[in-house]
Design an enzyme around this catalytic site. Sequence first.
Site, PDB file in Angstrom:
ATOM      1  N   LYS A  85       1.055   4.196  -2.832  1.00 13.15           N
ATOM      2  CA  LYS A  85       0.687   5.586  -2.520  1.00 13.15           C
ATOM      3  C   LYS A  85       1.864   6.539  -2.729  1.00 13.15           C
ATOM      4  CE  LYS A  85      -3.610   4.907  -1.425  1.00 13.15           C
ATOM      5  NZ  LYS A  85      -4.676   5.456  -2.282  1.00 13.15           N
ATOM      6  N   TYR A 135       0.841  -1.213   0.000  1.00 12.67           N
ATOM      7  CA  TYR A 135       0.000   0.000   0.000  1.00 12.67           C
ATOM      8  C   TYR A 135       0.877   1.265   0.000  1.00 12.67           C
ATOM      9  CZ  TYR A 135      -3.768   3.101   1.740  1.00 12.67           C
ATOM     10  OH  TYR A 135      -4.681   4.110   1.901  1.00 12.67           O
TER      11      TYR A 135
HETATM   12  P1  NDP Z   1     -13.289   2.550   1.128  1.00 11.30           P
HETATM   13  O1  NDP Z   1     -12.794   1.148   1.255  1.00 11.30           O
HETATM   14  O2  NDP Z   1     -14.400   3.027   1.979  1.00 11.30           O
HETATM   15  O3  NDP Z   1     -13.674   2.830  -0.419  1.00 11.30           O
HETATM   16  C1  NDP Z   1     -12.823   2.430  -1.457  1.00 11.30           C
HETATM   17  C2  NDP Z   1     -13.463   2.826  -2.764  1.00 11.30           C
HETATM   18  O4  NDP Z   1     -12.637   2.364  -3.849  1.00 11.30           O
HETATM   19  C3  NDP Z   1     -14.827   2.201  -2.957  1.00 11.30           C
HETATM   20  O5  NDP Z   1     -15.659   3.139  -3.586  1.00 11.30           O
HETATM   21  C4  NDP Z   1     -14.536   1.039  -3.899  1.00 11.30           C
HETATM   22  O6  NDP Z   1     -15.689   0.717  -4.638  1.00 11.30           O
HETATM   23  C5  NDP Z   1     -13.441   1.631  -4.758  1.00 11.30           C
HETATM   24  N1  NDP Z   1     -12.659   0.630  -5.455  1.00 11.30           N
HETATM   25  C6  NDP Z   1     -11.835  -0.311  -4.914  1.00 11.30           C
HETATM   26  N2  NDP Z   1     -11.320  -1.078  -5.890  1.00 11.30           N
HETATM   27  C7  NDP Z   1     -11.803  -0.603  -7.063  1.00 11.30           C
HETATM   28  C8  NDP Z   1     -11.645  -0.972  -8.430  1.00 11.30           C
HETATM   29  N3  NDP Z   1     -10.858  -1.995  -8.803  1.00 11.30           N
HETATM   30  N4  NDP Z   1     -12.291  -0.263  -9.385  1.00 11.30           N
HETATM   31  C9  NDP Z   1     -13.090   0.757  -9.028  1.00 11.30           C
HETATM   32  N5  NDP Z   1     -13.294   1.163  -7.765  1.00 11.30           N
HETATM   33  C10 NDP Z   1     -12.662   0.477  -6.793  1.00 11.30           C
HETATM   34  O7  NDP Z   1     -11.993   3.446   1.273  1.00 11.30           O
HETATM   35  P2  NDP Z   1     -11.776   4.934   1.823  1.00 11.30           P
HETATM   36  O8  NDP Z   1     -12.916   5.804   1.492  1.00 11.30           O
HETATM   37  O9  NDP Z   1     -11.311   4.838   3.219  1.00 11.30           O
HETATM   38  O10 NDP Z   1     -10.504   5.347   0.955  1.00 11.30           O
HETATM   39  C11 NDP Z   1     -10.596   6.124  -0.228  1.00 11.30           C
HETATM   40  C12 NDP Z   1      -9.185   6.461  -0.678  1.00 11.30           C
HETATM   41  O11 NDP Z   1      -8.531   7.176   0.372  1.00 11.30           O
HETATM   42  C13 NDP Z   1      -8.347   5.226  -0.965  1.00 11.30           C
HETATM   43  O12 NDP Z   1      -7.494   5.481  -2.057  1.00 11.30           O
HETATM   44  C14 NDP Z   1      -7.524   5.068   0.315  1.00 11.30           C
HETATM   45  O13 NDP Z   1      -6.331   4.402   0.076  1.00 11.30           O
HETATM   46  C15 NDP Z   1      -7.322   6.518   0.697  1.00 11.30           C
HETATM   47  N6  NDP Z   1      -7.022   6.716   2.111  1.00 11.30           N
HETATM   48  C16 NDP Z   1      -7.903   6.366   3.087  1.00 11.30           C
HETATM   49  C17 NDP Z   1      -7.592   6.609   4.421  1.00 11.30           C
HETATM   50  C18 NDP Z   1      -8.513   6.294   5.533  1.00 11.30           C
HETATM   51  O14 NDP Z   1      -8.128   6.519   6.680  1.00 11.30           O
HETATM   52  N7  NDP Z   1      -9.708   5.801   5.307  1.00 11.30           N
HETATM   53  C19 NDP Z   1      -6.308   7.210   4.795  1.00 11.30           C
HETATM   54  C20 NDP Z   1      -5.469   7.550   3.694  1.00 11.30           C
HETATM   55  C21 NDP Z   1      -5.831   7.314   2.404  1.00 11.30           C
HETATM   56  P3  NDP Z   1     -16.121  -0.790  -5.008  1.00 11.30           P
HETATM   57  O15 NDP Z   1     -15.501  -1.697  -3.978  1.00 11.30           O
HETATM   58  O16 NDP Z   1     -17.608  -0.806  -5.002  1.00 11.30           O
HETATM   59  O17 NDP Z   1     -15.570  -0.985  -6.370  1.00 11.30           O
END
Ligand code: NDP
Length: 236
Positions: free
Chosen positions: A146, A142
């Site tokens: 990133k 990860y």
């Molecule tokens: P969630 O797990 O809540 O959401 C992840 C999103 O990514 C979902 O909408 C999912 O939709 C989508 N996704 C995953 N794989 C795919 C794919 N192959 N194609 C299309 N869509 C995809 O994560 P967060 O909201 O917590 O995180 C959002 C972003 O922020 C991420 O990049 C994460 O790394 C980053 N982040 C989050 C932090 C946190 O504390 N939460 C901290 C730092 C960064 P679906 O599964 O329906 O396809």
Amino acid sequence: MSEPRTVLVTGGNRGIGRTIAEEFLAQGDKVAVTSRNGQAPEGALAVAADVTDSESIDRAFTEIEEKLGPVEVVVANAGITADNLLMRMNDDEFESVIKTNLTGAFRTVKRGITGMIRAKKGRIVLISSVSGLYGVPGQANYSASKAGLVGFARSITREIGSRGITANVVAPGFIRTDMTDELSEKQQKEYLATIPAKRFAEPAEVAKVVRWMASDEAAYISGAVIPVDGGLGMGH
Ligand code: NDP
């Protein structure tokens, strides 16, 4: 208020992405949201697309362009984790995370800039993580994905920064979403102890920064990494 623009948020059906989509909707933009299950917040155009599949991304852009017009703002937010200690991490755990988080952003932005270059304007915001800059045990895959987004944004900036296009990275710390709910109580306590702000953030605290990075006011900021982490990463 500026003219409504067409905004694409990948992974916008839940978590941070959903809140980002809602933030742009609230300021009157036309918002498309992609995810694998094709759901979206009310008011957004929902399009099913998988960021690991270039054809699926191309189809999504074509649909969005037909229904909402050329995409001016791309927020590459879709991301996954597959944590494991390096000693135990298998190839699939490493490669699947790179494929979604880094190559997925590449596929999305590559398709997105064709319209931006034509329009001579555009905003690219890549959602990275404090993990990519600071390093987190158990997240070699990860963190690498990133950190890769930072080099990606900076190369984009040097390549097409003269075309009215900016590419920036927003690096959240611990934000309350499904991703962090998966952490054990013990892990949450340990992380909390290291955050100067002594709290996790709400998704809206990230979304507002993303909205601003995509605004006219941020026209002279590109290749930057903006932390939204309560002071956790300071200087990394
Ligand atoms: P969630 O797990 O809540 O959401 C992840 C999103 O990514 C979902 O909408 C999912 O939709 C989508 N996704 C995953 N794989 C795919 C794919 N192959 N194609 C299309 N869509 C995809 O994560 P967060 O909201 O917590 O995180 C959002 C972003 O922020 C991420 O990049 C994460 O790394 C980053 N982040 C989050 C932090 C946190 O504390 N939460 C901290 C730092 C960064 P679906 O599964 O329906 O396809």
